[in-house]
Design an enzyme around this catalytic site. Structure first.
Site, PDB file in Angstrom:
ATOM      1  N   TYR A 146     -48.913  -0.710  49.061  1.00  0.00           N
ATOM      2  CA  TYR A 146     -49.472  -1.470  50.194  1.00  0.00           C
ATOM      3  C   TYR A 146     -49.145  -2.958  50.042  1.00  0.00           C
ATOM      4  O   TYR A 146     -48.635  -3.591  50.975  1.00  0.00           O
ATOM      5  CB  TYR A 146     -50.981  -1.244  50.218  1.00  0.00           C
ATOM      6  CG  TYR A 146     -51.721  -1.926  51.346  1.00  0.00           C
ATOM      7  CD1 TYR A 146     -51.486  -1.582  52.682  1.00  0.00           C
ATOM      8  CD2 TYR A 146     -52.678  -2.910  51.085  1.00  0.00           C
ATOM      9  CE1 TYR A 146     -52.196  -2.192  53.710  1.00  0.00           C
ATOM     10  CE2 TYR A 146     -53.386  -3.520  52.109  1.00  0.00           C
ATOM     11  CZ  TYR A 146     -53.139  -3.160  53.422  1.00  0.00           C
ATOM     12  OH  TYR A 146     -53.834  -3.762  54.445  1.00  0.00           O
ATOM     13  N   GLY A 206     -67.210  -0.203  38.480  1.00  0.00           N
ATOM     14  CA  GLY A 206     -67.324  -1.297  37.507  1.00  0.00           C
ATOM     15  C   GLY A 206     -68.778  -1.724  37.403  1.00  0.00           C
ATOM     16  O   GLY A 206     -69.692  -0.936  37.640  1.00  0.00           O
ATOM     17  N   GLN A 210     -67.935  -7.790  40.801  1.00  0.00           N
ATOM     18  CA  GLN A 210     -66.741  -8.228  41.529  1.00  0.00           C
ATOM     19  C   GLN A 210     -67.164  -8.628  42.952  1.00  0.00           C
ATOM     20  O   GLN A 210     -68.154  -8.119  43.463  1.00  0.00           O
ATOM     21  CB  GLN A 210     -65.655  -7.134  41.541  1.00  0.00           C
ATOM     22  CG  GLN A 210     -65.959  -5.866  42.322  1.00  0.00           C
ATOM     23  CD  GLN A 210     -66.713  -4.823  41.522  1.00  0.00           C
ATOM     24  OE1 GLN A 210     -67.531  -5.141  40.674  1.00  0.00           O
ATOM     25  NE2 GLN A 210     -66.479  -3.559  41.808  1.00  0.00           N
TER      26      GLN A 210
END
Ligand SMILES: NC(=O)c1ccc[n+]([C@@H]2O[C@H](COP(=O)([O-])OP(=O)(O)OC[C@H]3O[C@@H](n4cnc5c(N)ncnc54)[C@H](O)[C@@H]3O)[C@@H](O)[C@H]2O)c1
Length: 310
Positions: A146, A206, A210
């Site tokens: 992408y 995670g 983030q």
């Protein structure tokens, strides 16, 4: 009356753009092969005499004997689930698809806008991301198809500008959300709303620290239109600079859904998942007089109504 061609017009952002252009009194041709879009996204426009819809895959050449003034290329699979399923197709769409539309723009002496992405910055080492930052893309990673497709499409557009004097526009779009997103498309907003509405634990990848910057689709579409009308032929960031951690997005979505004691599950961070995302929109503010207006609370309420109805 101007004529616009919207490739990817049956997708999430593309269908909103078609609607916006029709309200601006354009004649609109939507082109889409429905690989990730849906007919239902444009069903309400079908009876509009200024709207036409053509089922076509832009990786194949376009032979259209309609002249157009503006071409918007939003055609590309864009979600992480697509990156795993169809990497070669995504690269072909970014390369061949953009080339076919550039050729059409050349024949028609039309302006052409590419919906590029913040993913051209990869997992950025510069924060917030400014247009002059060259990026940190892992070509070989799962998202490489992408990121590189969009980087190639940008380079191809610049090539057509240099060689043929084409009027190009490049929008580097950051995370956008709103009505008509596919509930199962794997991006954070559909994931959380679908899970929260079913009272299933929200999946955090995670540690959830983030960040993302979320722009409501109406704001983005206005930015895309303003860019097309401007004389800016270099890349420009379009997104909401309000940065928010994934943990806080989960909390806000659960609140919007009225789920006070919401649950979460933690899974490992996917490969090359960007740790920080925040657009520097100084250029868009100065050159386009554009900045997002829809607050997260307002946008989340609209998203809630939509996902609930799904
Ligand atoms: N949504 C975001 O947060 C975001 C962020 C950055 C960039 N973008 C870009 O904006 C554009 C629209 O994204 P979206 O979120 O609306 O995705 P989407 O999947 O809902 O829309 C893409 C549309 O393009 C169509 N399409 C894909 N490949 C095609 C092809 N080869 N020929 C014809 N039609 C094709 C799909 O069927 C779909 O209707 C994409 O180019 C994407 O890369 C989106």
């Amino acid at each position: 009356m101007k004529t616009a061609l919207v490739a990817g017009g049956a997708g999430f952002i593309g269908s909103h753009l078609c609607e916006y252009l029709l309200k601006k009194n354009y004649k609109v041709f939507a082109i889409d092969c429905l690989v990730t879009g849906a007919r239902k996204n444009i069903q309400h426009l079908i009876d509009n005499p200024n709207f036409s819809w053509i089922e076509h895959d832009i990786t194949a050449p376009l032979f259209m004997n309609v002249s157009c003034d503006e071409i918007y290329n939003l055609a590309s699979p864009a979600s992480p689930v697509d990156f795993e399923k169809m990497p070669v197709y995504i690269l072909k769409t970014g390369a061949l698809g953009q080339m076919h539309l550039l050729e059409l723009a050349k024949q028609n002496k039309a302006r052409i806008l590419l919906a590029s992405t913040s993913e051209v910055y990869g997992d950025p080492l510069v924060h917030p991301q400014v247009e002059t930052y060259l990026g940190n893309v892992n070509t070989l990673g799962i998202r490489g198809c992408y990121d590189e497709a969009k980087r190639f499409a940008e380079a191809l557009s610049i090539g057509y500008k240099r060689m043929h004097g084409l009027q190009i526009r490049i929008a580097r779009i950051f995370n956008t959300y709103g009505t008509r997103m596919r509930p199962e498309d794997g991006r954070v907003i559909p994931n959380f709303f679908t899970q929260a509405l079913a009272k299933k634990p929200l999946t955090i990848y995670g540690d959830g620290k983030q960040t993302r910057s979320l722009c409501y689709v109406d704001d983005l579409v206005e930015g895309i239109y303003k860019l097309m009308q401007s004389s800016i032929d270099s890349p420009i960031n379009l997104g909401n600079p309000q940065e928010i951690t994934v943990l806080d997005i989960a909390k806000a979505v659960a609140n919007t859904c009225g789920w006070k004691d919401y649950k979460t599950t933690f899974l490992p961070l996917p490969e090359n998942d960007p740790k920080q995302r925040q657009p520097d929109i100084t250029k868009a503010k100065k050159e386009l007089g554009w900045e997002p207006k829809v607050s997260l609370e307002e946008g989340f309420k609209k998203a809630f109504d939509y996902f609930k109805a799904q």
